[in-house]
Design a protein around this motif. Structure first.
Motif, PDB file in Angstrom:
ATOM      1  N   PRO A 212       0.804  -1.181   0.032  1.00 39.18           N
ATOM      2  CA  PRO A 212      -0.186  -0.162   0.161  1.00 39.18           C
ATOM      3  C   PRO A 212       0.866   1.327   0.088  1.00 39.18           C
ATOM      4  CG  PRO A 212       0.005  -1.115   2.290  1.00 39.18           C
ATOM      5  CD  PRO A 212       0.656  -1.820   1.180  1.00 39.18           C
ATOM      6  N   GLU A 213       0.135   2.401  -0.477  1.00 35.94           N
ATOM      7  CA  GLU A 213       1.125   3.579  -0.640  1.00 35.94           C
ATOM      8  C   GLU A 213       0.568   4.232   0.983  1.00 35.94           C
ATOM      9  OE1 GLU A 213       1.450   7.669  -2.952  1.00 35.94           O
ATOM     10  OE2 GLU A 213      -0.273   6.404  -3.561  1.00 35.94           O
ATOM     11  N   TYR A 214      -0.735   4.116   1.346  1.00 34.35           N
ATOM     12  CA  TYR A 214      -1.265   4.584   2.471  1.00 34.35           C
ATOM     13  C   TYR A 214      -1.979   3.879   3.339  1.00 34.35           C
ATOM     14  CZ  TYR A 214       0.218   9.592   1.040  1.00 34.35           C
ATOM     15  OH  TYR A 214       0.907  10.508   0.486  1.00 34.35           O
ATOM     16  N   VAL A 215      -1.627   3.451   4.738  1.00 30.39           N
ATOM     17  CA  VAL A 215      -2.209   2.641   5.552  1.00 30.39           C
ATOM     18  C   VAL A 215      -3.061   3.725   6.511  1.00 30.39           C
ATOM     19  CG1 VAL A 215      -2.166   0.693   6.999  1.00 30.39           C
ATOM     20  CG2 VAL A 215      -0.707   0.822   5.022  1.00 30.39           C
ATOM     21  N   LEU A 216      -4.205   3.176   6.803  1.00 34.57           N
ATOM     22  CA  LEU A 216      -4.896   3.895   8.033  1.00 34.57           C
ATOM     23  C   LEU A 216      -5.076   2.944   9.115  1.00 34.57           C
ATOM     24  CD1 LEU A 216      -6.872   6.215   9.063  1.00 34.57           C
ATOM     25  CD2 LEU A 216      -8.757   4.840   7.940  1.00 34.57           C
ATOM     26  N   GLU A 217      -4.648   3.642  10.372  1.00 29.89           N
ATOM     27  CA  GLU A 217      -4.955   2.698  11.503  1.00 29.89           C
ATOM     28  C   GLU A 217      -5.707   3.650  12.499  1.00 29.89           C
ATOM     29  OE1 GLU A 217      -2.269   0.015  14.460  1.00 29.89           O
ATOM     30  OE2 GLU A 217      -1.576   2.034  14.131  1.00 29.89           O
ATOM     31  N   ILE A 218      -6.770   2.937  13.145  1.00 32.80           N
ATOM     32  CA  ILE A 218      -7.423   3.742  14.194  1.00 32.80           C
ATOM     33  C   ILE A 218      -7.334   2.957  15.510  1.00 32.80           C
ATOM     34  CG2 ILE A 218      -9.965   4.545  15.062  1.00 32.80           C
ATOM     35  CD1 ILE A 218     -10.593   4.823  12.008  1.00 32.80           C
ATOM     36  N   GLY A 219      -6.785   3.535  16.443  1.00 29.40           N
ATOM     37  CA  GLY A 219      -6.503   2.688  17.541  1.00 29.40           C
ATOM     38  C   GLY A 219      -4.980   2.326  17.710  1.00 29.40           C
ATOM     39  N   THR A 220      -4.079   3.293  18.162  1.00 28.18           N
ATOM     40  CA  THR A 220      -2.674   2.954  18.177  1.00 28.18           C
ATOM     41  C   THR A 220      -2.191   2.473  19.267  1.00 28.18           C
ATOM     42  OG1 THR A 220      -2.701   5.225  16.927  1.00 28.18           O
ATOM     43  CG2 THR A 220      -0.565   4.269  17.862  1.00 28.18           C
ATOM     44  N   PHE A 221      -2.882   2.585  20.556  1.00 25.78           N
ATOM     45  CA  PHE A 221      -2.066   2.027  21.861  1.00 25.78           C
ATOM     46  C   PHE A 221      -0.747   2.218  22.042  1.00 25.78           C
ATOM     47  CE2 PHE A 221      -1.842  -1.942  24.633  1.00 25.78           C
ATOM     48  CZ  PHE A 221      -2.090  -1.024  25.782  1.00 25.78           C
ATOM     49  N   SER A 222      -0.079   1.266  22.042  1.00 25.49           N
ATOM     50  CA  SER A 222       1.099   1.248  22.317  1.00 25.49           C
ATOM     51  C   SER A 222       2.190   1.321  20.920  1.00 25.49           C
ATOM     52  CB  SER A 222       1.952   0.080  23.015  1.00 25.49           C
ATOM     53  OG  SER A 222       1.761  -1.191  22.474  1.00 25.49           O
ATOM     54  N   GLY A 223       1.743   1.097  19.837  1.00 29.87           N
ATOM     55  CA  GLY A 223       2.324   1.333  18.538  1.00 29.87           C
ATOM     56  C   GLY A 223       2.754  -0.062  18.019  1.00 29.87           C
ATOM     57  N   TYR A 224       2.556  -1.343  18.708  1.00 29.69           N
ATOM     58  CA  TYR A 224       3.020  -2.630  18.231  1.00 29.69           C
ATOM     59  C   TYR A 224       2.648  -2.765  16.664  1.00 29.69           C
ATOM     60  CZ  TYR A 224       4.817  -7.453  18.580  1.00 29.69           C
ATOM     61  OH  TYR A 224       5.618  -8.465  18.036  1.00 29.69           O
ATOM     62  N   SER A 225       1.284  -2.658  16.654  1.00 28.22           N
ATOM     63  CA  SER A 225       0.757  -3.221  15.190  1.00 28.22           C
ATOM     64  C   SER A 225       1.192  -2.019  14.113  1.00 28.22           C
ATOM     65  CB  SER A 225      -0.790  -3.139  15.109  1.00 28.22           C
ATOM     66  OG  SER A 225      -1.096  -1.944  15.759  1.00 28.22           O
ATOM     67  N   THR A 226       1.362  -0.796  14.622  1.00 26.52           N
ATOM     68  CA  THR A 226       1.876   0.229  13.777  1.00 26.52           C
ATOM     69  C   THR A 226       3.261  -0.010  13.216  1.00 26.52           C
ATOM     70  OG1 THR A 226       0.644   1.707  15.235  1.00 26.52           O
ATOM     71  CG2 THR A 226       1.947   2.750  13.521  1.00 26.52           C
ATOM     72  N   LEU A 227       3.996  -0.634  13.964  1.00 25.03           N
ATOM     73  CA  LEU A 227       5.589  -0.791  13.788  1.00 25.03           C
ATOM     74  C   LEU A 227       5.506  -2.035  12.808  1.00 25.03           C
ATOM     75  CD1 LEU A 227       7.258   0.164  16.977  1.00 25.03           C
ATOM     76  CD2 LEU A 227       7.423   1.205  14.910  1.00 25.03           C
ATOM     77  N   CYS A 228       4.656  -2.907  13.121  1.00 25.78           N
ATOM     78  CA  CYS A 228       4.733  -4.203  12.227  1.00 25.78           C
ATOM     79  C   CYS A 228       4.306  -3.644  10.646  1.00 25.78           C
ATOM     80  CB  CYS A 228       3.682  -5.133  12.828  1.00 25.78           C
ATOM     81  SG  CYS A 228       4.383  -6.036  14.196  1.00 25.78           S
ATOM     82  N   ILE A 229       3.402  -3.106  10.675  1.00 27.24           N
ATOM     83  CA  ILE A 229       2.881  -2.432   9.382  1.00 27.24           C
ATOM     84  C   ILE A 229       4.008  -1.754   8.761  1.00 27.24           C
ATOM     85  CG2 ILE A 229       1.437  -1.148   7.996  1.00 27.24           C
ATOM     86  CD1 ILE A 229      -0.821  -2.055  10.208  1.00 27.24           C
ATOM     87  N   ALA A 230       4.571  -0.677   9.554  1.00 26.22           N
ATOM     88  CA  ALA A 230       5.541   0.339   9.118  1.00 26.22           C
ATOM     89  C   ALA A 230       6.750  -0.489   8.423  1.00 26.22           C
ATOM     90  CB  ALA A 230       5.882   1.196   9.869  1.00 26.22           C
ATOM     91  N   SER A 231       7.042  -1.580   9.133  1.00 21.54           N
ATOM     92  CA  SER A 231       8.161  -2.424   9.056  1.00 21.54           C
ATOM     93  C   SER A 231       8.023  -2.969   7.382  1.00 21.54           C
ATOM     94  CB  SER A 231       8.555  -3.497   9.711  1.00 21.54           C
ATOM     95  OG  SER A 231       7.501  -4.521   9.537  1.00 21.54           O
ATOM     96  N   ALA A 232       7.012  -2.847   6.756  1.00 23.91           N
ATOM     97  CA  ALA A 232       6.877  -3.455   5.582  1.00 23.91           C
ATOM     98  C   ALA A 232       6.527  -2.611   4.409  1.00 23.91           C
ATOM     99  CB  ALA A 232       5.713  -4.984   5.735  1.00 23.91           C
ATOM    100  N   LEU A 233       6.332  -1.467   4.774  1.00 23.79           N
ATOM    101  CA  LEU A 233       6.071  -0.405   3.864  1.00 23.79           C
ATOM    102  C   LEU A 233       7.215   0.072   2.836  1.00 23.79           C
ATOM    103  CD1 LEU A 233       3.964   2.085   5.980  1.00 23.79           C
ATOM    104  CD2 LEU A 233       3.055   0.450   4.231  1.00 23.79           C
TER     105      LEU A 233
END
Length: 210
Positions: free
Chosen positions: A54-75
């Protein structure tokens, strides 16, 4: 941790050291650490991101950022995840983990209510991961759908809600909201839908019609 989870963890790509440190800090310092995705679900999010590109990913509900970093690592280079967290008290913990990660330039961390802020965004997303207030799942769905490109992947966490959705004896507001969301997307012919019984339930939706 049950036997099958231990078995799975011993047969998949090991957890990144930075994510391991974050998960440990989440469990030590935050209330309700179970809200963090964890290694197995995080690995799925990373793999799906790598496949979709994806060019842009939307996330709603960051919490500690674990899922964010998992997704970001593959961008890919130049791609970005925009993540919304409504709890401003979460920023002090989470933002440093983003800023000190190798993926800082791929993450836009926004503190505020996505329901109010997202309509102002002009971006089109190719992937979304929704893990916010369960009472707002239908609202999130209707809000983000027009902003998702055709063929995009939309993921909702906690869609089995501790298996309460299938138990008629549970009728609290959150359970009823998750049930109503599940019924909504199951009947929506604009998407292909799949519920994966991973952790607390993970709904995958592919947008096939506008």
């Amino acid at each position: 941790m049950d036997t099958i989870e231990n078995y799975i963890l011993s047969h998949i790509t090991p957890e990144d050291d930075y994510l391991h440190q974050l998960y440990r800090a989440t469990n030590l310092k935050l209330l309700r650490p179970r809200m963090a995705s964890g290694h197995i679900q995080g690995s799925l999010l990373r793999m799906l991101t790598a496949l979709i590109k994806p060019e842009y990913v939307l996330e709603i509900g960051t919490f500690s950022g674990y899922s964010t970093l998992c997704i970001a690592s593959a961008l890919n280079l130049g791609s970005k995840i925009i993540t919304y967290e409504i709890n401003d008290e979460q920023e002090e913990f989470t933002r440093p983990w983003f800023e000190n990660s190798p993926y800082a330039n791929k993450i836009e961390f926004i503190i505020g209510d996505a329901v109010k802020l997202l309509p102002k965004s002009s971006k089109t997303f190719q992937m979304a991961f929704i893990d916010g207030n369960k009472r707002d799942y239908q609202t999130y769905y209707e809000l983000i759908f027009p902003k998702m490109s055709l063929g995009s992947l939309i993921i909702f966490d906690n869609s089995l809600w501790n298996n309460r959705v299938a138990d008629s004896s549970h009728n609290d507001a959150q359970t009823q909201s998750v049930r109503a969301f599940n019924d909504l997307v199951a009947a929506d012919r604009r998407v292909e839908s799949l519920i994966i019984p991973m952790r607390d339930g993970l709904t995958l939706l592919r947008k096939v019609k506008n």
